[in-house]
Design a protein around this motif. Structure first.
Motif, mmCIF file in Angstrom:
data_model
loop_
_atom_site.group_PDB
_atom_site.id
_atom_site.type_symbol
_atom_site.label_atom_id
_atom_site.label_comp_id
_atom_site.label_asym_id
_atom_site.label_seq_id
_atom_site.Cartn_x
_atom_site.Cartn_y
_atom_site.Cartn_z
ATOM 1 N N GLU A 314 -2.657 -0.211 -10.777
ATOM 2 C CA GLU A 314 -2.480 0.965 -9.933
ATOM 3 C C GLU A 314 -3.380 2.108 -10.401
ATOM 4 O O GLU A 314 -4.067 2.765 -9.612
ATOM 5 N N LYS A 318 -6.359 3.658 -8.190
ATOM 6 C CA LYS A 318 -6.218 5.011 -7.656
ATOM 7 C C LYS A 318 -7.310 5.954 -8.132
ATOM 8 O O LYS A 318 -7.728 6.843 -7.393
ATOM 9 N N ALA A 382 -2.754 13.095 -10.661
ATOM 10 C CA ALA A 382 -2.103 13.969 -9.682
ATOM 11 C C ALA A 382 -2.736 15.362 -9.710
ATOM 12 O O ALA A 382 -2.977 15.972 -8.669
ATOM 13 N N GLN A 385 -5.991 15.361 -7.999
ATOM 14 C CA GLN A 385 -5.812 15.376 -6.544
ATOM 15 C C GLN A 385 -5.528 16.791 -6.048
ATOM 16 O O GLN A 385 -6.034 17.208 -5.014
ATOM 17 N N VAL A 412 -7.152 13.378 1.797
ATOM 18 C CA VAL A 412 -6.757 13.848 0.467
ATOM 19 C C VAL A 412 -5.861 12.839 -0.218
ATOM 20 O O VAL A 412 -5.936 12.621 -1.414
ATOM 21 N N PHE A 413 -5.024 12.213 0.569
ATOM 22 C CA PHE A 413 -4.045 11.321 -0.031
ATOM 23 C C PHE A 413 -4.301 9.890 0.347
ATOM 24 O O PHE A 413 -3.978 9.479 1.463
ATOM 25 N N PRO A 414 -4.877 9.148 -0.544
ATOM 26 C CA PRO A 414 -5.009 7.725 -0.256
ATOM 27 C C PRO A 414 -3.609 7.134 -0.137
ATOM 28 O O PRO A 414 -2.709 7.546 -0.850
ATOM 29 N N SER A 415 -3.456 6.215 0.781
ATOM 30 C CA SER A 415 -2.109 5.657 0.934
ATOM 31 C C SER A 415 -1.736 4.901 -0.332
ATOM 32 O O SER A 415 -2.592 4.331 -1.002
ATOM 33 N N PRO A 416 -0.464 4.904 -0.672
ATOM 34 C CA PRO A 416 -0.062 4.334 -1.950
ATOM 35 C C PRO A 416 -0.171 2.821 -1.956
ATOM 36 O O PRO A 416 -0.134 2.217 -0.896
#
Lengths: 416, 466
Positions: A314, A318, A382, A385, A412-416
């Motif tokens: 992960e 990420k 985090a 980001q 901005v937020f890559p999907s988890p």
């Protein structure tokens, strides 16, 4: 009788502070400067300085008859510039002997090649540039982080114009062949693959100080004898530079061993070659068809040291997923901070392996557990980001049409 | 093995009753009818007590003691009290400070035989256990007959060292009941009130030694700590104690259902009393990041439902990327939870803090937007009230006592992560709903005082000592 090709890896990561939740959005400096300087100085005193002195002298004494290669990561060069310029000078002196070949690698000692070709090329270019600036050399041979290698990486090295590329000689790919030849990956025409002789390399790099080893104590003469008995054109001895004096302390006799080895090799009527010389001297004997990524790490010799568990997978996915946003924002400092988080060590410390390899992971970790390593790393991610989001919003507001970047939330937020 | 031990303990207790001779003790006869104006005298048995606390039990005992002391004469006996702990309204006795001479008068009045037969006491019983460890056993050498009257220096000293929930917890529980009974014989009181299983044996023992009515206060049961299937000597002590008690006070109606339904206690003697909440100095700090914050706070054990919180977070993030989740606390589930969070790809949005001190907890509360408590079984759930004091709306499981108190909080079954996620999403996006929930919580908190709790406890006392 084969020639002997010696290469040392020099690298230090930028360890993170215990970055807890309360830091997010507020604390923009992630690295533990104090600790990094401390470790660097410790390793410098135990390894870099005495080993550089020793090899500089040996190279001068055996002028033209002894040579070696070094790969030095961008992150450690930066640390040396900041904290120990004297040590960087001693590396420059070593390289100035003319008998030391420098290798190309990713500036950040990263696993970028597995995630983004673009980012990988950017990092290799950065490293080439850095070596040019600091050592005024341009490498001809590429050595990927921790010898991570597969057919595609060989092809990539060829595209980038290198003559040779390093890999671990793993049994399941060699399939009975000897690592002491030069090979070629399928579908490449120029670049030659040099395989680490893991047995002989680990004899010196790991087993040397093991008193339970049946061959202990290992003398230069005994080792040169083994080299002389080996088949093939070239025995590649690849190992961490820190194995001299740091992983294996001075009192194990490791310095004495290296002092005696050039002469012992000469006495055994063997020659030292650098990687580039090897690519020029020897033809490839066969294909080395490596579909599955290999490395020199852990017993598995694969990617499991950095990508073996879900936390590692992960974290690494990420950090790389931020590439587009980071590049869009185009802030050089932020890009550098982000890229330093790609350094393989961050993921290495998150390994939950047990046994001997688990012990090695833990030995090098600045954290008390892999879970802590993961938690701090993800908090840093985090924060990064949050910073990206702020920079994008500020950029969008401030500069109007031209500088306006995509502001969609999904960006901005890559999907988890 | 453990069940046998408990039976041995029980036999010892029963035996003590048979051999006790109240006539010799010089105490006034039992069950006195008090003049209406006379204050009740209450002997309270507790285990942890501020400032020496591990969890909520000590806080609740102190809160209730303070409020009760305004209405009754109160003496609190605990195994271990801090040196500096002294309270104006009631007398706190820690057995760790008790001198041998103080209880020596009871020599020979009383004896136990069966305690000597206990060969093994299962140890490692920490209800606040935070890490995985192996269960061990200590072996107590069987000796001859142990006379209850022989309160050895060693017995008392055992309360001066080690943790309240250390590996010798089983031994401490038994020793505590012996010494407490002895102390009780030297104390004038009308009613004995014991808090949680560690003191239940002592409560029963005191009742049997003195004939005074026994009130047991159940803050948390083995059902809450270890699940519905948990059996063992703690369960046995809880059941036995509640059976022997004259009244049982669970901290909620939900908890009362556990008493009657799970332990088979006669509902006629169950009187739920909600805990109070001491006012906290609530404050607000602005977050350093733009996203909203949803908080889980508690020990990371299966009964607190942290796995459900992970699932809830996953579901909320599917709809709403503008939110961070924080799991504060530590426990044996921490590592698997971290890995599970990574597997779900929640890293970067789901943060683990590990253990936090009170100051850090408050800092976290001061920036939290929604509090989530998906406990599998929560006898009360004081933390939700504390969060409410910070003006945080709560989403809580129906299997919690605090759900009865926070009437406006959004509720769902602990396993219904869809509904929990919907509630959280609604509170994050619907300002009107949020304001309503917060407003209702303010009214509910105002009613949740320890004075109100003490009033109800006093009613229970009056049922027993009119």
């Amino acid at each position: 009788m084969p020639d002997v090709c010696l290469y040392f890896q020099v690298h230090q990561p930028n360890r993170l502070i215990p970055y807890d939740f309360f830091h997010i959005g507020e604390h923009a400096f992630y690295e533990d400067d104090g600790l990094n300087a401390e470790v660097l100085s410790k390793v410098s005193e135990k390894c870099y300085l005495p080993a550089n002195r020793m090899f500089t002298r040996l190279l001068r004494e055996h002028r033209g008859r002894f040579a070696l290669a070094i790969s030095i990561s961008g992150t450690v060069i930066e640390q040396l510039e900041a904290h120990r310029p004297d040590v960087l000078e001693s590396f420059q002196e070593l390289v100035a002997t003319g008998q030391v070949e420098l290798l190309a690698e990713t500036y950040y000692h990263s696993l970028a090649v597995l995630h983004s070709r673009k980012e990988f090329e950017r990092q290799v270019d950065l490293h080439l540039q850095k070596l040019e600036d600091v050592f005024q050399v341009r490498p001809r041979v590429f050595r990927n982080t921790e010898l991570i290698y597969n057919n595609a990486i060989a092809a990539q090295a060829e595209t980038m114009g290198f003559d040779g590329v390093f890999a671990e000689g793993v049994e399941w790919v060699l399939n009975g062949m000897s690592p002491n030849h030069l090979y070629r990956a399928p579908h490449v025409t120029q670049v030659k693959t040099l395989l680490r002789n893991s047995g002989l390399s680990d004899d010196v790099g790991f087993r040397f100080s093991d008193r339970n080893w049946s061959e202990w104590p290992l003398t230069p003469e005994k080792f040169a004898g083994w080299l002389a008995e080996a088949e093939g054109e070239v025995v590649n001895l690849f190992m961490d530079y820190e194995s001299i004096g740091e992983h294996q302390w001075e009192d194990t006799g490791i310095f004495e061993f290296w002092k005696g080895l050039p002469e012992a090799v000469e006495d055994a009527e063997l020659s030292w070659v650098t990687p580039t010389q090897a690519t020029q001297l020897f033809r490839v004997v066969d294909d080395y068809d490596c579909h599955w990524s290999t490395s020199w790490a852990d017993a598995e010799r694969d990617l499991s040291a950095w990508m073996g568990n879900v936390m590692q997978q992960e974290a690494i996915a990420k950090i790389h997923r931020l590439e587009r946003e980071v590049m869009e924002v185009g802030d050089p400092d932020l890009t550098h901070v982000w890229a330093k988080l790609q350094t393989s060590d961050h993921f290495y410390w998150m390994s939950t392996k047990g046994g001997t390899d688990g012990g090695v992971h833990q030995y090098f970790s600045p954290y008390s557990s892999p879970y802590e390593a993961y938690t701090y790393f993800m908090n840093v991610l985090a924060d990064l980001q949050v910073r990206l989001r702020r920079l994008k919003e500020a950029g969008g507001r401030g500069a109007g049409g031209k500088r306006r970047r995509g502001r969609s939330v999904s960006g901005v937020f890559p999907s988890p | 093995m453990s069940v046998e031990n408990v039976l041995l303990i029980f036999r010892g207790l029963v035996h003590s009753l048979l051999t006790a001779d109240p006539g010799e003790s010089g105490f006034p006869s039992n069950a006195p009818l008090l003049p209406m104006n006379k204050r009740l005298r209450v002997l309270k048995l507790g285990w942890e007590f501020p400032p020496l606390i591990n969890g909520g039990l000590g806080i609740a005992c102190l809160g209730l003691s303070r409020a009760l002391a305004r209405q009754v004469d109160l003496r609190v006996v605990v195994p271990k009290a801090a040196e500096e702990a002294s309270f104006d309204d009631f007398k706190l006795t820690g057995l760790n400070h008790l001198r041998l001479e103080e209880i020596q008068q009871t020599e020979g009045k009383y004896r136990y035989e069966s305690f000597a037969q206990i060969e093994r006491v299962p140890i490692h019983l920490d209800p606040y256990e935070t890490s995985e460890a192996t269960v061990e056993e200590i072996r107590m050498e069987p000796g001859g007959e142990v006379r209850f009257s022989r309160t050895t220096r060693h017995q008392l000293e055992s309360f001066q060292i080690g943790d309240l929930y250390g590996e010798d917890l089983g031994t401490k529980v038994v020793e505590f009941s012996k010494v407490a009974a002895k102390l009780a014989m030297l104390t004038e009181f009308d009613i004995v009130h014991a808090h949680d299983w560690m003191t239940f044996l002592a409560g029963v023992e005191v009742k049997k030694a003195t004939g005074k009515p026994l009130v047991l206060h159940l803050h948390a049961s083995q059902y809450d700590r270890a699940g519905a299937d948990a059996r063992g000597w703690i369960f046995d002590i809880e059941k036995y104690g509640m059976e022997q008690a004259d009244r049982v006070i669970p901290v909620s109606r939900y908890n009362g259902q556990v008493c009657s339904g799970h332990y088979g206690i006669d509902p006629a003697k169950i009187r739920p009393v909600h805990n109070g909440a001491d006012p906290v100095a609530a404050y607000h700090t602005s977050k350093k990041f733009p996203e909203k914050l949803v908080l889980f706070l508690g020990r990371l054990t299966a009964q607190k439902g942290p796995e459900f919180f992970l699932e809830i977070a996953s579901r909320v993030l599917e709809k709403n990327r503008d939110v961070r989740f924080v799991m504060a606390g530590t426990g044996e589930r921490l590592k698997p939870l971290i890995e599970s969070g990574a597997f779900r790809g929640l890293g970067g949005y789901f943060h683990f803090t590990g253990f936090l001190n009170k100051e850090k907890v408050n800092e976290l509360l001061s920036m939290t937007d929604v509090y989530c408590m998906p406990s599998v079984s929560e006898p009360f759930g004081l933390s939700a009230l504390e969060a409410a004091q910070f003006g945080i709306p709560a989403v809580i499981s129906k299997q919690s006592g605090v759900a009865e108190v926070l009437k406006g909080a959004l509720k769902a079954d602990f396993w219904d992560t869809h509904r929990m996620a919907d509630h959280i999403h609604a509170l994050l996006t619907d300002e009107t709903l949020r304001a309503e929930v917060v407003k209702q919580a303010e009214a509910d908190i105002a009613a949740s005082t320890w004075d109100a709790a003490a009033e109800k406890v006093l009613e229970v006392y009056r049922e027993l000592v009119p």
